[in-house]
Design an enzyme around this catalytic site. Structure first.
Site, PDB file in Angstrom:
ATOM      1  N   GLY A  55      41.351  80.306  14.382  1.00 49.44           N
ATOM      2  CA  GLY A  55      42.019  81.320  13.247  1.00 49.44           C
ATOM      3  C   GLY A  55      42.580  82.576  13.987  1.00 49.44           C
ATOM      4  O   GLY A  55      43.841  82.547  14.204  1.00 49.44           O
ATOM      5  N   CYS A  72      39.052 108.211  -0.635  1.00 48.96           N
ATOM      6  CA  CYS A  72      38.034 109.074  -0.838  1.00 48.96           C
ATOM      7  C   CYS A  72      36.857 108.796  -0.450  1.00 48.96           C
ATOM      8  O   CYS A  72      35.665 108.679  -1.446  1.00 48.96           O
ATOM      9  CB  CYS A  72      38.164 109.624  -2.293  1.00 48.96           C
ATOM     10  SG  CYS A  72      39.648 110.137  -2.918  1.00 48.96           S
TER      11      CYS A  72
HETATM   12  C1  LIG Z   1      36.135  80.984  10.062  1.00 47.73           C
HETATM   13  C2  LIG Z   1      36.045  79.804  10.534  1.00 47.73           C
HETATM   14  C3  LIG Z   1      37.098  79.314  11.681  1.00 47.73           C
HETATM   15  C4  LIG Z   1      37.711  80.254  12.493  1.00 47.73           C
HETATM   16  O1  LIG Z   1      37.347  81.463  13.053  1.00 47.73           O
HETATM   17  P1  LIG Z   1      38.112  82.228  14.102  1.00 47.73           P
HETATM   18  O2  LIG Z   1      37.120  83.427  14.435  1.00 47.73           O
HETATM   19  O3  LIG Z   1      38.897  83.094  13.108  1.00 47.73           O
HETATM   20  O4  LIG Z   1      38.770  81.391  15.070  1.00 47.73           O
HETATM   21  C5  LIG Z   1      36.851  77.965  12.030  1.00 47.73           C
HETATM   22  N1  LIG Z   1      36.158  77.193  11.379  1.00 47.73           N
HETATM   23  C6  LIG Z   1      35.080  77.707  10.632  1.00 47.73           C
HETATM   24  C7  LIG Z   1      34.191  76.536   9.796  1.00 47.73           C
HETATM   25  C8  LIG Z   1      35.167  78.868  10.123  1.00 47.73           C
HETATM   26  O5  LIG Z   1      34.433  79.101   9.050  1.00 47.73           O
END
Ligand SMILES: *Cc1c(COP(=O)(O)O)cnc(C)c1O
Length: 400
Positions: free
Chosen positions: A274, A351
């Site tokens: 991700g 705030c």
């Molecule tokens: C959040 C998540 C990802 C992606 O993680 P990154 O750190 O953004 O690469 C991939 N697989 C699962 C199951 C996740 O929960």
């Protein structure tokens, strides 16, 4: 990676004051980055983008040519991603899937389910029998593996293997797999194993984790006599906010994965990054509203804050940023406030003392009206932020 690209810089300077703050996404930069990531990986490795990092439709679309599919973790993401990139393969993971979400996923035609528990497996089989009676649904079992001893001796990283709500306990593997291999759940097709064990690992550690997951999965398949078709070794490739130029070493990772693929011909390896795909393509642009001293420290209050860009508050880091000095002349009838010290702490309009974007940034001469562009705001930024707190206006969104 912290200096804005020319397109981002031009837009950040070109927007009117009332159009700030704004999220600026450089889709050309994203396209080039994703293409380089794909090129570094062997063919046998599939890439699914973890939509939760940033699900903006324009981002999902820009990634399209470079990924094999998308990983979704809720009914909301499922409906959203299925609409934004219609027809693309989806994997449905995440804890606490509801019966309605599972039915919706089956209707949409999700082709991989990452099953998190024995209970969920039976629920999926039962709903599949009703919703898609003619289909065998592809299943990967998600395991919370303890790989510390196997692959990460000496590492202080907190890995899987500690109590969490994610995935199956390896101790339950045999009882969960039995109905998948003895024919009592004919609606489901066991394809392999999924394990997402940590975020923030550099390439050598990611490789060690991937090797351990594959080894463990092969042993599991051998013990149960099922054909291991796929192993998903997860996401979590590192993004270092303290050292923005230290990019995850995709070349080294790709080389290592190629070796792993050679050792396991016919096995499909899958990764689901991700942040490492999208963090660098987003910027949060704003302007300095005021500069002032407080008990020996200098503060700049910017338009917006952590209700739009929660990442530094959530993770406890300083968001990398660049100052673009305001154009002259100053259009207001009152004089500008101006920093007298060399270092300035950037705070937002909330705030609460927690609304800090970056501390002690060396920006001598900073003045009200200067623009500030915060980098690495393309993942876990807007979509994790508490934007209704204090009812400030929402930022603009620009896809360049
Ligand atoms: C959040 C998540 C990802 C992606 O993680 P990154 O750190 O953004 O690469 C991939 N697989 C699962 C199951 C996740 O929960």
């Amino acid at each position: 990676m912290t200096a804005p690209t020319p397109a981002v810089r031009d837009r950040a300077l070109g927007l009117a004051t009332e159009e700030l703050p704004a999220y600026l996404y450089d889709l050309s930069a994203l396209d080039a980055h994703a293409a380089a990531v794909r090129a570094a990986l062997p063919r046998q490795v599939e890439v699914y983008y973890a939509a939760k990092a940033n699900p903006e439709p324009e981002i999902l679309t820009a990634l399209g040519p470079h990924v094999d599919g998308y990983d979704v973790s809720s009914g909301g993401e499922l409906a959203h991603v299925a609409k934004a990139v219609a027809g693309r393969p989806l994997a449905f993971g995440g804890p606490g899937k509801t019966p309605d979400e599972i039915a919706a996923a089956l209707e949409i035609g999700v082709d991989r389910f990452h099953v998190e528990s024995g209970y969920e497996l039976r629920m999926l089989a039962s709903i599949a029998a009703r919703v898609v009676p003619q289909t065998r649904v592809g299943v990967l079992l998600r395991f919370n593996l303890d790989l510390n001893a196997a692959s990460l001796a000496g590492s202080s990283l907190a890995m899987g293997g500690r109590p969490t709500p994610f995935g199956l306990d390896p101790a339950d593997a045999d009882s969960v797999i039995a109905p998948l291999t003895d024919g009592s759940l004919p609606q489901l097709h066991l394809l392999g194993v999924h394990a997402h064990l940590a975020s923030g690992l550099d390439a050598p550690r990611q490789l060690a984790v991937a090797e351990s997951i594959v080894t463990w999965s092969q042993e599991l398949a051998r013990r149960h006599g099922f054909g291991l078709a796929e192993v998903n070794v997860g996401g979590g490739m590192s993004v270092d906010y303290a050292d923005p130029d230290a990019l995850f070493d995709w070349a080294a990772y790709g080389t290592g994965l190629a070796r792993l693929c050679e050792a396991h011909p016919g096995l499909t390896l899958r990764i689901e990054p991700g942040r490492a795909l999208t963090a660098y393509c987003g910027w949060y642009a704003t302007e300095v509203l005021d500069v002032k001293e407080s008990h020996g420290e200098e503060f700049a209050v910017v338009r917006g804050g952590t209700h739009h860009l929660r990442t530094p508050a959530a993770k406890g880091h300083d968001q990398p940023c660049t100052v673009l000095p305001a154009r002259e002349p100053w259009p207001r009838p009152w004089p500008r406030s101006e920093a007298r010290r060399d270092r300035v702490t950037f705070a937002g309009q909330l705030c609460t003392p927690k609304d800090v974007l970056a501390r002690q940034v060396p920006v001598a001469g900073l003045r009200a009206g200067d623009r500030v562009v915060f980098a690495m705001a393309g993942a876990y930024a807007w979509n994790i932020s508490h934007h209704d707190f204090l009812m400030h206006p929402r930022p603009g969104f620009h896809f360049l």
